[in-house]
Write an enzyme that holds these catalytic residues in place. Sequence first.
Site, mmCIF file in Angstrom:
data_model
loop_
_atom_site.group_PDB
_atom_site.id
_atom_site.type_symbol
_atom_site.label_atom_id
_atom_site.label_comp_id
_atom_site.label_asym_id
_atom_site.label_seq_id
_atom_site.Cartn_x
_atom_site.Cartn_y
_atom_site.Cartn_z
ATOM 1 N N GLY A 212 0.811 -1.314 -0.168
ATOM 2 C CA GLY A 212 0.051 -0.084 0.134
ATOM 3 C C GLY A 212 0.823 1.664 0.117
ATOM 4 O O GLY A 212 2.360 1.379 -0.382
ATOM 5 N N ASN A 213 0.113 2.300 0.694
ATOM 6 C CA ASN A 213 1.022 4.176 0.581
ATOM 7 C C ASN A 213 0.613 4.349 1.084
ATOM 8 O O ASN A 213 -0.977 4.180 2.404
ATOM 9 C CB ASN A 213 1.215 4.515 -1.131
ATOM 10 C CG ASN A 213 -0.036 4.584 -1.209
ATOM 11 O OD1 ASN A 213 -1.090 5.610 -1.363
ATOM 12 N ND2 ASN A 213 -0.896 4.218 -2.640
ATOM 13 N N ARG A 214 0.702 5.760 1.497
ATOM 14 C CA ARG A 214 0.879 6.779 2.726
ATOM 15 C C ARG A 214 -0.468 7.241 2.193
ATOM 16 O O ARG A 214 -0.785 8.324 3.078
ATOM 17 C CB ARG A 214 2.055 7.551 3.029
ATOM 18 C CG ARG A 214 3.450 6.655 3.868
ATOM 19 C CD ARG A 214 4.547 7.954 4.057
ATOM 20 N NE ARG A 214 3.882 9.022 4.464
ATOM 21 C CZ ARG A 214 4.342 9.775 3.528
ATOM 22 N NH1 ARG A 214 5.269 9.706 3.118
ATOM 23 N NH2 ARG A 214 4.238 10.566 4.466
#
Length: 405
Positions: A212-214
């Site tokens: 995933g990412n932020r």
Amino acid sequence: MSDPLLALRGRRIVLGVCGGIAAYKAVEVCRRLVDAGAHVAPVLTADATRFVGALTFSALASEPARTALFDGPEPIPHTHLGQGADAVVVVPATAKVIGKYAHGISDDLLSATLLATRAPVLLAPAMHTEMWEHPAVQENLVTLRRRGVHVVDPDEGRLAGGDVGAGRLADPARIVVEVAGILAAAGDLAGYSFLVTAGGTREPIDPVRFIGNRSSGKMGYAIAEAAARRGAAVTLVTTIGRPTAVSGVDVVKVETAEDMAAVVVPRFADCDVVVMAAAVADFRPKVVADEKLKKRDGVPEVVLEPTPDVLAELGARKQPGQLLVGFAAETEHVREHAAAKMAAKGVDLMVANDVSAPDAGFEVDTNRAILLYSSGSSEETPLLDKHELAGIILDRIVQTLGKEA
Ligand code: PMT
């Protein structure tokens, strides 16, 4: 130049007045609004009447001043006022009304009207510097701004009691110009169909793990909510479960880049504008394990493959009259890399942000962008609240749509 106050003509403004020494300046705001052709309905809190008389407003405004939720001739004045207003303006907005509004407390006519309206609301705070700078007041304002409430910040200058500092009510002329600007912007996207994406995609490795990412979704939500407030029909395709602060937005929850493509691409033909603010994964695990990978089996080898590029797909399908807005999340050579993505994906307006800056990009409430236009020109914004940046992006979209019309 056209009259900046033109948008006030014939519009119905509820003017809330609270108990602070700056209440006397609300009299001038009232007069200026009426002079500009607005219909002004004043609502004074009990504390306001200690500083200024209701009669003063009744004499200047378009209808008699109201001061009570109960005991008046109307049984439900707050819904009548809130639903009928084109804008609600509070001058001065004290720490008390800001706190009540942020926490949904309605114990008098003004606070009930603020909760009963869907019209744009402008607060013009005024208070002593210590109160203005208090974290409670500032956090309440952050909450309200996030919900789309407009705030005209106070000036620095002489305060009651001879003190000098921040907290002096903004100039009445400036407040009136702000109201006109808000009314001019409200509704300028009516009739347009928007699709906005928000949040970061999650690409599963096994049933419990993902790449995933932020992305928090804040940037995409701010754009979707602002577009809806300005009259657009909005679909928000989001990886975040959160509902929007504005009613009427069609929220579609997705998880992966492929899910996002499956929702966005078929809807594209019916959209006037697509804004891809989501952080979409470029790669995903080629094989997703059916069961949770076991530690005892050793370090797994995760082989990646590319995901569908939603924006590039839309760029290839774009028809005349459709507008495609992309975001570029960069950590170096921001302008150059964003321009290359813009060309490769057929984007009309690219919003490039430096996501390595601590106060911009992912998760934080603020952002700083370079806007790249298909004409080759560009514009840099200062550090802004994401809601303010959303407003600027929509202003540029409106200008572009206007040129194409
Ligand atoms: O959500 P926040 O915490 O508020 O953070 C905001 C943000 C940093 C996520 C936002 O401002 C932002 O930059 N969004 C784009 C993130 C991104 O994926 O950038 P990119 O440079 O990798 O991609 C360029 C464009 O292509 C983007 O519009 C992206 O949505 C799109 N894309 C990317 C890959 C892919 N497979 N499909 C796509 O459509």
